[in-house]
Each structure stands twice: as C-alpha cells, then as structure tokens.
Scaffold this motif. Sequence first.
Motif, PDB file in Angstrom:
ATOM      1  N   MET A 169       0.780  -0.892  -0.021  1.00  0.00           N
ATOM      2  CA  MET A 169      -0.042   0.043  -0.078  1.00  0.00           C
ATOM      3  C   MET A 169       0.933   1.214  -0.042  1.00  0.00           C
ATOM      4  O   MET A 169       1.908   1.303   0.413  1.00  0.00           O
ATOM      5  CB  MET A 169      -0.774   0.092   1.217  1.00  0.00           C
ATOM      6  N   LYS A 170       0.534   2.319  -0.911  1.00  0.00           N
ATOM      7  CA  LYS A 170       1.033   3.535  -0.712  1.00  0.00           C
ATOM      8  C   LYS A 170       0.444   4.391  -0.047  1.00  0.00           C
ATOM      9  O   LYS A 170      -0.643   5.096  -0.653  1.00  0.00           O
ATOM     10  CB  LYS A 170       1.378   3.805  -2.435  1.00  0.00           C
ATOM     11  N   LEU A 171       0.910   4.919   1.112  1.00  0.00           N
ATOM     12  CA  LEU A 171       0.226   6.015   1.904  1.00  0.00           C
ATOM     13  C   LEU A 171       0.822   7.273   1.556  1.00  0.00           C
ATOM     14  O   LEU A 171       2.097   7.341   1.149  1.00  0.00           O
ATOM     15  CB  LEU A 171       0.432   5.592   3.404  1.00  0.00           C
ATOM     16  N   ALA A 177      -4.286   4.335  -4.729  1.00  0.00           N
ATOM     17  CA  ALA A 177      -4.687   3.001  -5.154  1.00  0.00           C
ATOM     18  C   ALA A 177      -3.883   2.342  -6.611  1.00  0.00           C
ATOM     19  O   ALA A 177      -3.228   3.175  -7.325  1.00  0.00           O
ATOM     20  CB  ALA A 177      -6.227   3.025  -5.808  1.00  0.00           C
ATOM     21  N   GLU A 178      -3.894   1.081  -6.998  1.00  0.00           N
ATOM     22  CA  GLU A 178      -3.471   0.504  -8.115  1.00  0.00           C
ATOM     23  C   GLU A 178      -3.578   1.037  -9.177  1.00  0.00           C
ATOM     24  O   GLU A 178      -2.886   1.136 -10.102  1.00  0.00           O
ATOM     25  CB  GLU A 178      -3.547  -1.021  -7.996  1.00  0.00           C
ATOM     26  N   ASP A 179      -4.754   1.709  -9.437  1.00  0.00           N
ATOM     27  CA  ASP A 179      -5.005   2.148 -10.823  1.00  0.00           C
ATOM     28  C   ASP A 179      -4.554   3.654 -10.881  1.00  0.00           C
ATOM     29  O   ASP A 179      -4.827   4.594 -11.774  1.00  0.00           O
ATOM     30  CB  ASP A 179      -6.765   2.108 -10.962  1.00  0.00           C
ATOM     31  N   LEU A 184     -10.339   0.691   1.567  1.00  0.00           N
ATOM     32  CA  LEU A 184     -10.058   0.989  -0.199  1.00  0.00           C
ATOM     33  C   LEU A 184     -10.723  -0.355  -0.941  1.00  0.00           C
ATOM     34  O   LEU A 184     -11.523   0.023  -1.821  1.00  0.00           O
ATOM     35  CB  LEU A 184      -8.728   1.188  -0.255  1.00  0.00           C
ATOM     36  N   ALA A 185     -10.507  -1.272  -0.471  1.00  0.00           N
ATOM     37  CA  ALA A 185     -11.261  -2.691  -1.048  1.00  0.00           C
ATOM     38  C   ALA A 185     -12.598  -2.635  -1.097  1.00  0.00           C
ATOM     39  O   ALA A 185     -13.028  -3.140  -2.057  1.00  0.00           O
ATOM     40  CB  ALA A 185     -10.393  -3.836  -0.226  1.00  0.00           C
TER      41      ALA A 185
END
Length: 283
Positions: free
Chosen positions: A1-3, A18-20, A50-51
């Motif tokens: 995860m990127k905070l 998010a990954e997108d 997030l999920a």
Amino acid sequence: MKLMRVGDPGREIPAVLAEDGRIHSLSGLTPDIDGAFLEAGGAERARTALARGELPEVDPTGLRIGAPLARPGKVVCIGLNYRDHAAETGAAIPTRPVVFMKDPSVVVGPYDTVLIPRTSVKTDWEVELAVVIGREARYLDSPSDAAAVIAGYAISNDVSEREFQLERSGQWDLGKSCETFNPLGPWLVTADEIDDVQALDLNLAVNGEARQAGSTKDMVFDVAYLVWYLSQYMVLRPGDVINTGTPAGVALGLPGTPFLRDGDTVELSINGLGAQHQTFRDA
C-alpha cells in the motif's frame, strides 16, 4: 500500500494511492498519517476500506504532495553505510554504524523547494532509503526481529552542507539540520510491498546529469541490522525515520564537481518507492 499526504504545507490530508493511480482520502479514518496511525494498524484499516470502496476519491489537479509522514518523532541517520561512498570520501569502512541525528522539522515534501543556507558553499545531495518505524523497538533480541517493527519505506534526500558538517563543528549536526534539508516521499510504501529491501536500486541526477547509481545490496550494515543495533541504544517509536546511508556519487567525493547552487534541480528515485524532484533556491 502507498500511503501519502496531499495539500498545502501544514494543511495536508492523509490519503492512499490505489493501484489504478487514483488518490483516495483517508480523512474519514484518521486525522493524519503519523506514529499513532501506524501503531494502531492504520495501514490495514486503510487497505480494507479501499477494497470496500469506502474511501472518497481526491481530485489530483494542482495538488501538492507532502511528506508521507506527519511529524516524525526523530530522524536517525547512518553515515558511510555504502562501501563505495566511504571510499570516495577517503574514509575507512566503519566497523560499527556511524549514527547521527537530524532535526525532524527539516522534513518536507518530495517536490518542495529546498533552501540553500545563506552562507553555504558546499550544499550536497544524498539519495537514501528511509525506514519508517511502525511499532516500538526497544532492545530487540536480534536483527531477525526488525521486520516486525518496520511500517514501510520511502525515498529520502539527506541534503547536507559539507562545510558546516565537516569544517565548522566536531559533529555533523550543523550540516544536516538546515531548513528543508530532508525531502521525503512521495509515498510511504508498506513493507509487504517490498520483496527484498536489500535489492533496491537508488539513482540521482543533478540538472539531468547522472550522479548516483547504487543498490541497497552494497550497504555495509543492512536494514535489519541497523534497526536492531539502534534499538540497543535508543527506543525507536512509531513514526521515527531512519535514513540508511547513500551510495557513491555525492559532490564531496567527486573532485571538480560543483556543489548545488540557486536554480539547480535534483531528481532521485528508488525502484518501488517512486521518484522525487527538487529545485534548489537561495534562502
């Protein structure tokens, strides 16, 4: 995860990338990304929210990216931790980690302007892997215990004024704690996203010209050892940052290479952790 934290200085909001590539606000989960958030399992709560699609999206247009961690408790730095960097500066390979502290208030965003001190003649660059502590570390039994207390990793530019550091004092602090001297980010990448922290490439360029190209595999003391070692001498608390050293290619070790001046730009990156870009200006 990127905070991450986004917004004007002093008014940043906590967020997650998010990954997108979309940015989502964490304001409904936490006031900020800090030691308390990390210690309380905030990253996992953010991942779950997030999920589930519970986090509102943030419009990135014109949005400043701040340091991904608010108010580090302390910034602990390791000097001469790459063999090639020690060699280029004429120093012996340390037999114990070289430890010094940096004023936590110098931490700024990854794209913020960095100020060259008014009497500076030797402002220098240093791309470094930063370790962010997520749980208290006190007298760890062995380096194998370090993973359990690491929240994640980020890019750090350990900006240094070499005359202040080496010629004006018997200690390094004066050359390390000038205002804005520690860009951090753009993200705090949680530890689970990094397969091997000792296999990361570090790169830095000045005005588009490559200066540093190294790998964390060449550290004298690896990340786990450093966390264990420091815990024998100080309590590492959630939200503390450890700058783990820089590879060869700093101005100090390159005779004839100019130090930073007003208008110079520095770009740095570590694979998996993103990239930074700063313009240096006279204070």
